[in-house]
Design a protein around this motif. Structure first.
Motif, PDB file in Angstrom:
ATOM      1  N   ILE A  77      39.515  49.214  77.494  1.00  0.00           N
ATOM      2  CA  ILE A  77      38.755  50.146  77.926  1.00  0.00           C
ATOM      3  C   ILE A  77      39.390  51.050  79.078  1.00  0.00           C
ATOM      4  O   ILE A  77      38.941  52.008  79.457  1.00  0.00           O
ATOM      5  CB  ILE A  77      37.407  49.651  78.265  1.00  0.00           C
ATOM      6  CG1 ILE A  77      37.571  48.948  79.388  1.00  0.00           C
ATOM      7  CG2 ILE A  77      36.786  49.056  77.248  1.00  0.00           C
ATOM      8  CD1 ILE A  77      36.175  48.538  80.263  1.00  0.00           C
ATOM      9  N   ILE A  78      40.342  50.491  79.908  1.00  0.00           N
ATOM     10  CA  ILE A  78      40.669  51.173  81.020  1.00  0.00           C
ATOM     11  C   ILE A  78      41.427  52.584  80.695  1.00  0.00           C
ATOM     12  O   ILE A  78      41.237  53.485  81.348  1.00  0.00           O
ATOM     13  CB  ILE A  78      41.707  50.450  81.920  1.00  0.00           C
ATOM     14  CG1 ILE A  78      40.515  49.021  82.301  1.00  0.00           C
ATOM     15  CG2 ILE A  78      42.173  50.984  83.018  1.00  0.00           C
ATOM     16  CD1 ILE A  78      41.562  48.213  83.130  1.00  0.00           C
ATOM     17  N   ARG A  79      42.011  52.455  79.838  1.00  0.00           N
ATOM     18  CA  ARG A  79      42.919  53.735  79.462  1.00  0.00           C
ATOM     19  C   ARG A  79      42.187  54.584  78.637  1.00  0.00           C
ATOM     20  O   ARG A  79      42.401  55.889  78.666  1.00  0.00           O
ATOM     21  CB  ARG A  79      44.144  53.437  78.372  1.00  0.00           C
ATOM     22  CG  ARG A  79      45.231  52.480  79.047  1.00  0.00           C
ATOM     23  CD  ARG A  79      46.385  52.351  78.382  1.00  0.00           C
ATOM     24  NE  ARG A  79      46.084  51.817  76.943  1.00  0.00           N
ATOM     25  CZ  ARG A  79      45.990  50.440  76.956  1.00  0.00           C
ATOM     26  NH1 ARG A  79      46.150  49.363  77.843  1.00  0.00           N
ATOM     27  NH2 ARG A  79      45.672  49.974  75.666  1.00  0.00           N
ATOM     28  N   ASN A  80      40.885  54.376  78.390  1.00  0.00           N
ATOM     29  CA  ASN A  80      40.057  55.215  77.561  1.00  0.00           C
ATOM     30  C   ASN A  80      39.329  56.117  78.593  1.00  0.00           C
ATOM     31  O   ASN A  80      38.591  57.158  78.096  1.00  0.00           O
ATOM     32  CB  ASN A  80      39.068  54.508  76.808  1.00  0.00           C
ATOM     33  CG  ASN A  80      39.552  53.654  75.554  1.00  0.00           C
ATOM     34  OD1 ASN A  80      40.459  54.035  74.925  1.00  0.00           O
ATOM     35  ND2 ASN A  80      38.924  52.753  75.281  1.00  0.00           N
ATOM     36  N   LYS A 103      48.337  56.558  87.507  1.00  0.00           N
ATOM     37  CA  LYS A 103      48.297  58.085  86.931  1.00  0.00           C
ATOM     38  C   LYS A 103      46.990  58.882  87.390  1.00  0.00           C
ATOM     39  O   LYS A 103      47.215  59.800  87.710  1.00  0.00           O
ATOM     40  CB  LYS A 103      48.623  58.151  85.511  1.00  0.00           C
ATOM     41  CG  LYS A 103      50.006  57.665  85.030  1.00  0.00           C
ATOM     42  CD  LYS A 103      50.019  57.851  83.533  1.00  0.00           C
ATOM     43  CE  LYS A 103      51.669  57.536  83.127  1.00  0.00           C
ATOM     44  NZ  LYS A 103      51.464  57.510  81.630  1.00  0.00           N
ATOM     45  N   ARG A 104      45.999  57.969  87.121  1.00  0.00           N
ATOM     46  CA  ARG A 104      44.676  58.833  87.645  1.00  0.00           C
ATOM     47  C   ARG A 104      44.568  59.294  88.905  1.00  0.00           C
ATOM     48  O   ARG A 104      44.228  60.382  89.397  1.00  0.00           O
ATOM     49  CB  ARG A 104      43.447  57.861  87.062  1.00  0.00           C
ATOM     50  CG  ARG A 104      42.183  58.789  87.312  1.00  0.00           C
ATOM     51  CD  ARG A 104      41.214  57.522  87.172  1.00  0.00           C
ATOM     52  NE  ARG A 104      41.072  57.079  85.985  1.00  0.00           N
ATOM     53  CZ  ARG A 104      40.389  56.083  85.474  1.00  0.00           C
ATOM     54  NH1 ARG A 104      39.179  55.718  86.470  1.00  0.00           N
ATOM     55  NH2 ARG A 104      40.221  55.383  84.501  1.00  0.00           N
ATOM     56  N   CYS A 105      44.912  58.354  89.966  1.00  0.00           N
ATOM     57  CA  CYS A 105      44.870  58.509  91.249  1.00  0.00           C
ATOM     58  C   CYS A 105      45.970  59.271  91.673  1.00  0.00           C
ATOM     59  O   CYS A 105      45.618  60.293  92.690  1.00  0.00           O
ATOM     60  CB  CYS A 105      45.266  57.086  92.049  1.00  0.00           C
ATOM     61  SG  CYS A 105      45.046  57.208  93.550  1.00  0.00           S
ATOM     62  N   ARG A 106      47.080  59.381  91.082  1.00  0.00           N
ATOM     63  CA  ARG A 106      48.183  60.330  91.365  1.00  0.00           C
ATOM     64  C   ARG A 106      47.873  61.690  91.046  1.00  0.00           C
ATOM     65  O   ARG A 106      48.155  62.784  92.008  1.00  0.00           O
ATOM     66  CB  ARG A 106      49.414  59.919  90.590  1.00  0.00           C
ATOM     67  CG  ARG A 106      50.931  60.836  91.116  1.00  0.00           C
ATOM     68  CD  ARG A 106      51.831  60.272  90.181  1.00  0.00           C
ATOM     69  NE  ARG A 106      53.029  61.084  90.604  1.00  0.00           N
ATOM     70  CZ  ARG A 106      53.973  60.932  91.577  1.00  0.00           C
ATOM     71  NH1 ARG A 106      53.692  60.278  92.614  1.00  0.00           N
ATOM     72  NH2 ARG A 106      55.053  61.908  91.521  1.00  0.00           N
ATOM     73  N   LYS A 107      46.872  61.958  90.113  1.00  0.00           N
ATOM     74  CA  LYS A 107      46.718  63.152  89.612  1.00  0.00           C
ATOM     75  C   LYS A 107      45.692  63.826  90.557  1.00  0.00           C
ATOM     76  O   LYS A 107      45.608  64.974  90.696  1.00  0.00           O
ATOM     77  CB  LYS A 107      46.133  63.096  88.071  1.00  0.00           C
ATOM     78  CG  LYS A 107      45.609  64.431  87.523  1.00  0.00           C
ATOM     79  CD  LYS A 107      45.052  64.069  85.980  1.00  0.00           C
ATOM     80  CE  LYS A 107      44.629  65.347  85.616  1.00  0.00           C
ATOM     81  NZ  LYS A 107      44.088  65.317  84.064  1.00  0.00           N
ATOM     82  N   GLU A 108      44.655  62.971  91.066  1.00  0.00           N
ATOM     83  CA  GLU A 108      43.619  63.397  91.667  1.00  0.00           C
ATOM     84  C   GLU A 108      43.920  63.698  93.241  1.00  0.00           C
ATOM     85  O   GLU A 108      43.238  64.458  93.665  1.00  0.00           O
ATOM     86  CB  GLU A 108      42.203  62.381  91.744  1.00  0.00           C
ATOM     87  CG  GLU A 108      41.906  62.322  90.129  1.00  0.00           C
ATOM     88  CD  GLU A 108      40.678  61.186  90.174  1.00  0.00           C
ATOM     89  OE1 GLU A 108      40.842  60.756  90.885  1.00  0.00           O
ATOM     90  OE2 GLU A 108      40.050  61.287  88.767  1.00  0.00           O
ATOM     91  N   SER A 109      44.743  62.686  93.619  1.00  0.00           N
ATOM     92  CA  SER A 109      45.195  62.927  95.242  1.00  0.00           C
ATOM     93  C   SER A 109      46.345  62.620  95.330  1.00  0.00           C
ATOM     94  O   SER A 109      46.892  61.982  96.308  1.00  0.00           O
ATOM     95  CB  SER A 109      44.280  62.195  96.027  1.00  0.00           C
ATOM     96  OG  SER A 109      44.411  60.576  95.337  1.00  0.00           O
ATOM     97  N   ALA A 110      47.436  63.261  94.666  1.00  0.00           N
ATOM     98  CA  ALA A 110      48.749  63.126  94.878  1.00  0.00           C
ATOM     99  C   ALA A 110      49.460  63.587  96.216  1.00  0.00           C
ATOM    100  O   ALA A 110      50.132  62.788  96.969  1.00  0.00           O
ATOM    101  CB  ALA A 110      49.658  63.869  93.876  1.00  0.00           C
TER     102      ALA A 110
END
Length: 745
Positions: free
Chosen positions: A48-51, A133-140
């Motif tokens: 579910i994490i990647r969803n 990837k999510r964290c890098r996208k939101e607060s790179a």
């Protein structure tokens, strides 16, 4: 009015930040939840994490519903709960357009810490990558070194269970961290300089890919030898065809030395040394150790050190030497003798000598040897098989002296005594092995403070009884029986819990059988059933003893014992510990082959056809069983034995050629059957079977098939017993052929 709005905004800002901190504390508590979660639950839930990468709120609702349905029938899953909380805050921040409510990099780090506890999950690597990837996208623009360290450290743990994926991801993220990247928020480049922890994760992930079996209790310092076998957990990882992971780890270390010399730590060297040891290349491990020693000498003599603090000087420690010593000790161990493309073949004697030399070098370089060091060196000498008792005993004595002089805080662990006892377990060392047992008990009472650290356990007693089973001393069976009785009474002191088990019983039975006291062994087996449950090996030992016995009734007694087992099996009384096997029947056939009774060979053939008719596939005869019957005919002097043996061979070839193969050993027994027959045509028949054996060896069907001198000697015997006037000529021809082409086995 504007002032009031600002105050409200300030209150809202404070509340959002406070809630995110509460989320972080919740994730930290989930990291401390116990781990009784099945792998199937983990594998289904972690998908579910990647969803959740899509920002669409509808997709988030579907994801949450999927999670609720998944957990309805399962126990609490920390990874699932952490991702649920993460998505809840993320979706709420989008819904309220409140950026301060959005999870920060600390939140993502906490979630990765939870995921790191479940490395066996099929989707573990993908889940961490999704969070990254999510964290890098939101607060790179605001990602710091601590976040990258958590990410790299988490993936490094997955190397053992995901050897193909984890190293690639670790190197990819390391590259992202150290490479300049532009963001939409700023026109400046943003990159971070790695620290030592980053490189340690890089090295660890490659080292972890080598590990295919993780032993929990097999640690020399843990002193975990107890009444039961040590517990191990195994994850099977095929590394035979993969490029050497240790080589890649060393390349990273060399790049680190070249580009970041101020970050190089002894831990980095230790990881690579241990990696070469696990990979099976002790020489490379030792070479890297010497490289570390040379660097330490250079640092101490150099005036251009990066720091004057002594603790930052790069020098080997006890772990460095222990890893190199362990590499040599394990290179020739029993568990490491499997053929492998990525493993160095080492001579046991050389391995032991190198381990001993490294122990001395360890002392010269100011590193105090530990109990683990001595145990590993003792193991290396135990693997030589060259009566290593004296050498292993020397190391045990030195370790005891170190404890008595206060150099080490704890007495020698049980495993060291076990190594010494097994080293003495040769043909003449059983007495010294038992003395070690007494010494262990005495040392425990004087220096162990009443604790169980040194009290002899079942494994120790079993090792001493096994030592007596290998001894040629006529009193060996009685000494083994005395130890067995002591175990039932609670050991030498009478206070230990060392009740004998099936291994103890089997070692005792082997001792009696090895001294041709099979009947007594059989009686002990029956008497001991009240205290110890025998297993299949117990009965196999007795049958093997009857097969080797010189007693005239040995074959008949073996037959009766096997009938008893057949009756137990036919009435459904057999247990998991006791099962009829083809090896049991083979020992019975050998016993009949050694019998002096006239009908011995015919009884053996009868048993063979009974095995064929049984429904139990575990007792179906094989080539070895077939050859046991032919051997019985070859040792028989009964009239017609050779003809009967040939008829038996032809019938097996006609009816069971797919299950049973005729090999050179089969023809060898036929050669001797004809040689003993004194038939007129015996030399010609023996010669014919010699030619058939030659054809089989040249066919290439089996590389283990070899023609031996015994084949030629059997034909020579047949000619020597004949009255043919040309017999001497045939004998000379056979002797010349044998000397020119055959190798004795």
């Amino acid at each position: 009015m504007n002032k009031s709005v600002n105050i409200n905004n300030a209150n809202s800002f404070f509340t959002s930040r406070e809630m995110v901190e509460m989320l972080n504390r919740c994730l930290d508590s989930l990291r401390k939840v116990p781990l009784p979660i099945s792998s199937s639950t983990m594998n289904s839930n972690n998908n579910i994490i990647r969803n959740s990468d899509n920002n669409n709120s509808n997709n988030s609702k579907i994801t949450r519903r999927r999670r609720r349905s998944t957990t309805a029938t399962s126990t609490i899953n920390p990874t699932l709960e952490s991702m649920r909380l993460l998505d809840l805050f993320r979706d709420t921040s989008i819904l309220l357009n409140d950026k301060d409510l959005r999870p920060n990099q600390k939140t993502y780090s906490m979630c990765m810490n939870v995921l790191s506890l479940y490395p066996k999950s099929f989707t573990a690597c993908d889940d961490v990558l999704s969070l990254y990837k999510r964290c890098r996208k939101e607060s790179a623009a605001t990602l710091d070194l601590q976040f990258y360290n958590v990410c790299l450290h988490t993936l490094a743990k997955f190397g053992t269970y995901h050897p193909e994926r984890a190293p690639v991801l670790v190197e990819q993220i390391f590259q992202d961290m150290t490479t300049s990247t532009s963001t939409s928020m700023t026109t400046t480049n943003n990159h971070l300089s790695p620290n030592t922890a980053c490189f340690i994760s890089l090295l660890h992930v490659w080292a972890n890919t080598i590990t295919s079996t993780t032993t929990i209790s097999n640690n020399h310092n843990n002193n975990n030898i107890n009444n039961n076998a040590t517990t191990t957990t195994t994850s099977k990882v095929d590394t035979s065809n993969r490029p050497l992971a240790a080589d890649r780890a060393e390349v990273i270390l060399m790049q680190m030395i070249s580009s970041y010399p101020h970050l190089v730590d002894v831990i980095c060297f230790n990881i690579c040394i241990d990696a070469w040891g696990k990979q099976g290349f002790p020489e490379r491990a030792e070479k890297l150790l010497w490289r570390l020693i040379q660097n330490s000498n250079g640092n101490e003599n150099s005036t251009n050190n990066h720091t004057n603090d002594d603790k930052h000087i790069l020098r080997p420690n006890a772990i460095s030497f222990n890893s190199a010593i362990n590499a040599w000790a394990k290179s020739c161990g029993v568990g490491r003798r499997r053929a492998s493309n990525n493993r160095q073949r080492c001579d046991p004697q050389k391995a032991a000598e190198r381990a001993g030399i490294l122990l001395e070098q360890m002392k010269l370089h100011g590193c105090e040897p530990t109990s683990e060091t001595f145990a590993t060196v003792m193991e290396a000498y135990s693997n030589t098989g060259l009566d290593p008792g004296v050498k292993v005993q020397f190391f045990l004595d030195e370790l005891e002296t170190m404890y008595l002089e206060g150099a080490i805080s704890l007495p020698p662990p049980k495993v060291c005594y076990l190594m010494a006892i097994r080293a003495w377990g040769g043909l003449s060392g059983a007495e010294k092995a038992e003395l070690l047992l007494r010494r262990m008990e005495e040392f425990s009472s004087l220096h162990d403070g009443g604790h169980s650290r040194l009290k002899p356990c079942v494994i120790i007693y079993n090792a001493v009884i096994s030592a007596w089973s290998q001894s040629k001393d006529a009193t060996a069976p009685d000494r083994a029986w005395a130890l067995f009785c002591q175990m039932r009474r609670g050991g030498i002191s009478g206070k230990n819990n060392v009740a004998p088990n099936a291994i103890s019983l089997n070692a005792l039975l082997s001792t009696f059988c090895n001294h041709d006291r099979v009947e007594e062994a059989h009686e002990l087996l029956e008497k001991s059933k009240r205290h110890v449950r025998p297993d299949s090996k117990s009965y196999l030992i007795i049958l093997r003893g009857y097969a080797r016995s010189s007693d005239s009734d040995a074959a008949e007694n073996a037959h009766n014992l096997l009938k008893e087992l057949e009756n137990i099996s036919s009435h459904g009384e057999s247990t998991r510990e006791i099962k009829l096997t083809v090896n049991m029947y083979s020992q019975l056939l050998v016993a009949w082959g050694n019998s002096s009774r006239n009908d011995a060979a015919f009884r053996a053939e009868e048993i063979f056809w009974q095995m064929i008719r049984q429904e139990d596939v575990s007792v179906l005869p094989d080539t070895a069983t077939f050859n046991c019957v032919l051997r019985a005919f070859s040792k028989s002097f009964e009239g017609g034995a050779a003809e009967r043996a040939e008829a038996f061979l032809r019938r097996v070839q006609q009816e069971h050629d797919k299950e049973i193969f005729v090999d050179p050993i089969s023809h060898l027994h036929l050669i001797y059957a004809w040689a003993h027959s004194r038939r007129k045509n015996a030399p010609l028949r023996a010669q014919w079977h010699l030619e058939e054996a030659k054809k089989l060896c040249c066919s290439g069907n089996n590389s283990n098939w070899k023609l031996t001198r015994a084949h030629f000697n059997g034909v020579i015997l047949a000619w020597s017993k004949s009255n043919d006037r040309d017999a001497s000529m045939h004998i000379r021809r056979l002797e010349n052929e044998m000397d020119s082409s055959m190798v004795d086995i």
